[in-house]
Design an enzyme around this catalytic site. Structure first.
Site, mmCIF file in Angstrom:
data_model
loop_
_atom_site.group_PDB
_atom_site.id
_atom_site.type_symbol
_atom_site.label_atom_id
_atom_site.label_comp_id
_atom_site.label_asym_id
_atom_site.label_seq_id
_atom_site.Cartn_x
_atom_site.Cartn_y
_atom_site.Cartn_z
ATOM 1 N N ARG A 1 0.848 -1.196 0.000
ATOM 2 C CA ARG A 1 0.000 0.000 0.000
ATOM 3 C C ARG A 1 0.885 1.248 0.000
ATOM 4 N NH1 ARG A 1 -4.992 0.539 0.123
ATOM 5 N NH2 ARG A 1 -5.458 -1.473 1.070
ATOM 6 N N GLN B 57 -9.840 -7.279 -7.224
ATOM 7 C CA GLN B 57 -9.777 -5.819 -7.094
ATOM 8 C C GLN B 57 -8.486 -5.275 -7.727
ATOM 9 O OE1 GLN B 57 -11.657 -3.394 -5.512
ATOM 10 N NE2 GLN B 57 -10.297 -2.046 -4.369
ATOM 11 N N ARG C 100 -0.591 -5.486 -10.209
ATOM 12 C CA ARG C 100 0.052 -4.864 -9.041
ATOM 13 C C ARG C 100 0.606 -5.893 -8.061
ATOM 14 N NH1 ARG C 100 -4.325 -2.528 -4.645
ATOM 15 N NH2 ARG C 100 -5.802 -4.238 -4.686
ATOM 16 N N HIS D 156 -2.306 4.145 -9.599
ATOM 17 C CA HIS D 156 -2.989 4.401 -8.314
ATOM 18 C C HIS D 156 -2.064 5.200 -7.387
ATOM 19 C CE1 HIS D 156 -5.305 3.735 -4.748
ATOM 20 N NE2 HIS D 156 -6.063 2.791 -5.266
ATOM 21 N N ASP E 104 -14.466 8.748 -2.914
ATOM 22 C CA ASP E 104 -14.059 7.693 -3.845
ATOM 23 C C ASP E 104 -14.802 7.942 -5.167
ATOM 24 O OD1 ASP E 104 -13.242 5.414 -5.106
ATOM 25 O OD2 ASP E 104 -13.936 4.018 -3.568
ATOM 26 N N GLU F 12 -5.592 9.419 -9.175
ATOM 27 C CA GLU F 12 -5.152 8.318 -10.027
ATOM 28 C C GLU F 12 -5.511 8.571 -11.488
ATOM 29 O OE1 GLU F 12 -7.077 4.862 -8.224
ATOM 30 O OE2 GLU F 12 -7.125 5.939 -6.332
HETATM 31 O O1 LIG Z 1 -7.491 -1.276 -1.008
HETATM 32 P P1 LIG Z 1 -7.159 -1.266 -2.476
HETATM 33 O O2 LIG Z 1 -7.549 -2.538 -3.173
HETATM 34 O O3 LIG Z 1 -5.720 -0.916 -2.724
HETATM 35 O O4 LIG Z 1 -8.036 -0.118 -3.134
HETATM 36 C C1 LIG Z 1 -7.992 1.170 -2.627
HETATM 37 C C2 LIG Z 1 -8.979 2.075 -3.380
HETATM 38 O O5 LIG Z 1 -8.590 2.150 -4.715
HETATM 39 C C3 LIG Z 1 -9.349 3.023 -5.563
HETATM 40 O O6 LIG Z 1 -9.103 4.340 -5.249
HETATM 41 C C4 LIG Z 1 -10.818 2.699 -5.522
HETATM 42 O O7 LIG Z 1 -11.568 3.683 -6.161
HETATM 43 C C5 LIG Z 1 -11.299 2.521 -4.108
HETATM 44 O O8 LIG Z 1 -12.634 2.046 -4.101
HETATM 45 C C6 LIG Z 1 -10.413 1.575 -3.317
HETATM 46 O O9 LIG Z 1 -10.869 1.468 -1.993
#
Ligand SMILES: O=P(O)(O)OC[C@H]1O[C@H](O)[C@H](O)[C@@H](O)[C@@H]1O
Length: 259
Positions: free
Chosen positions: A11, A29, A34, A112, A157, A216
């Protein structure tokens, strides 16, 4: 609070979301890129960027057999990371469809980027006002931003659509402005988890939301489709410039419109 343990992404920094941004699709996600180790690309095909006077490294990611089970496409993702003498950071992604079965593929993408800020409540983002956005906190519904620069007082967000190629993050307290320039990436995601979500994340300190902001450069609303042999490019350039916005010496409009 970041956890430096594969296979989860670290992170912070600039995770690369590919072939899917966030949960906008069936994959995990932000896609798998990544979470992968990249290789050094020792002999990349040439491309016209101004890398003279700058340090750079070329990286490459190709799908493993496991990746092909998740996303059944062959690709070459080349990333050039360039650092300029003044600290400017440029990321250029080139993604090529190398499918041999004649099939196109479609993806969404984001750099990101996590920015370090002194106090989120004092930060303004310029360049997104009056734009349409999809609100991830409201079922991705579409709204139009009203008023002045974006400021922060709760969780955000949002995916801003058709954004300008230049966005500025003004950090009043640090007297520093980050300038993002982008190309091939029409959208811009703005994210801060605020207190409750910060507490719920294992790799995020309870108070760290006060000192970060993600802006981002992304291609989300209109996914990108490549036929075999086709290549897409997406570029992001970051620079930090001293600013004294509070004293009025630097007009944010000049930051946005200047070179
Ligand atoms: O926790 P992650 O999978 O790294 O994602 C972190 C964030 O990324 C982006 O900004 C999305 O729009 C968010 O909805 C998400 O919470």
């Amino acid at each position: 609070m970041a956890i430096f343990k594969p296979p989860k992404a670290i992170r912070g920094g600039i995770p690369i979301c590919f072939p899917q941004f966030s949960n906008h699709g069936p994959l995990e996600q932000h896609g798998f890129a990544r979470n992968r180790f990249w290789s050094i690309d020792s002999d990349p095909p040439p491309f016209p960027t101004n890398s003279s006077n700058k340090a750079f490294i070329d990286l490459i990611l190709k799908p493993s057999e496991e990746d092909m089970k998740i996303w059944p496409h062959s690709f070459e993702f080349r990333l050039r990371v360039t650092l300029g003498p003044g600290g400017d950071l440029m990321l250029t992604s080139r993604i090529r469809n190398t499918n041999l079965d004649g099939k196109p593929f479609t993806f969404t993408f984001a750099y990101h980027t996590y920015f370090s800020v002194s106090d989120i409540s004092e930060v303004r983002v310029e360049g997104l006002e009056t734009l349409d956005y999809l609100d991830n906190l409201q079922n991705k519904e579409r709204f139009t931003e009203q008023g002045d620069a974006i400021t922060f007082e709760s969780e955000v967000d949002k995916i801003y659509l058709s954004t300008p190629t230049k966005i500025a993050i003004l950090d009043h307290e640090k007297k520093r402005t980050f300038v993002i320039r982008k190309d091939g990436l029409p959208d811009a995601v703005v994210w801060n988890p605020w207190d409750k979500k910060a507490k719920a994340m294992a790799d995020f300190g309870d108070d760290e939301y006060k000192h970060m902001l993600c802006v981002e450069a992304a291609a989300v609303e209109k996914p990108i489709t490549l036929k075999p042999g086709e290549e897409w490019r997406g570029r992001q350039e970051l620079s930090a410039v001293p600013s004294s916005y509070c004293s009025g010496q630097l007009d944010p409009q000049r930051v946005l419109q200047g070179s």
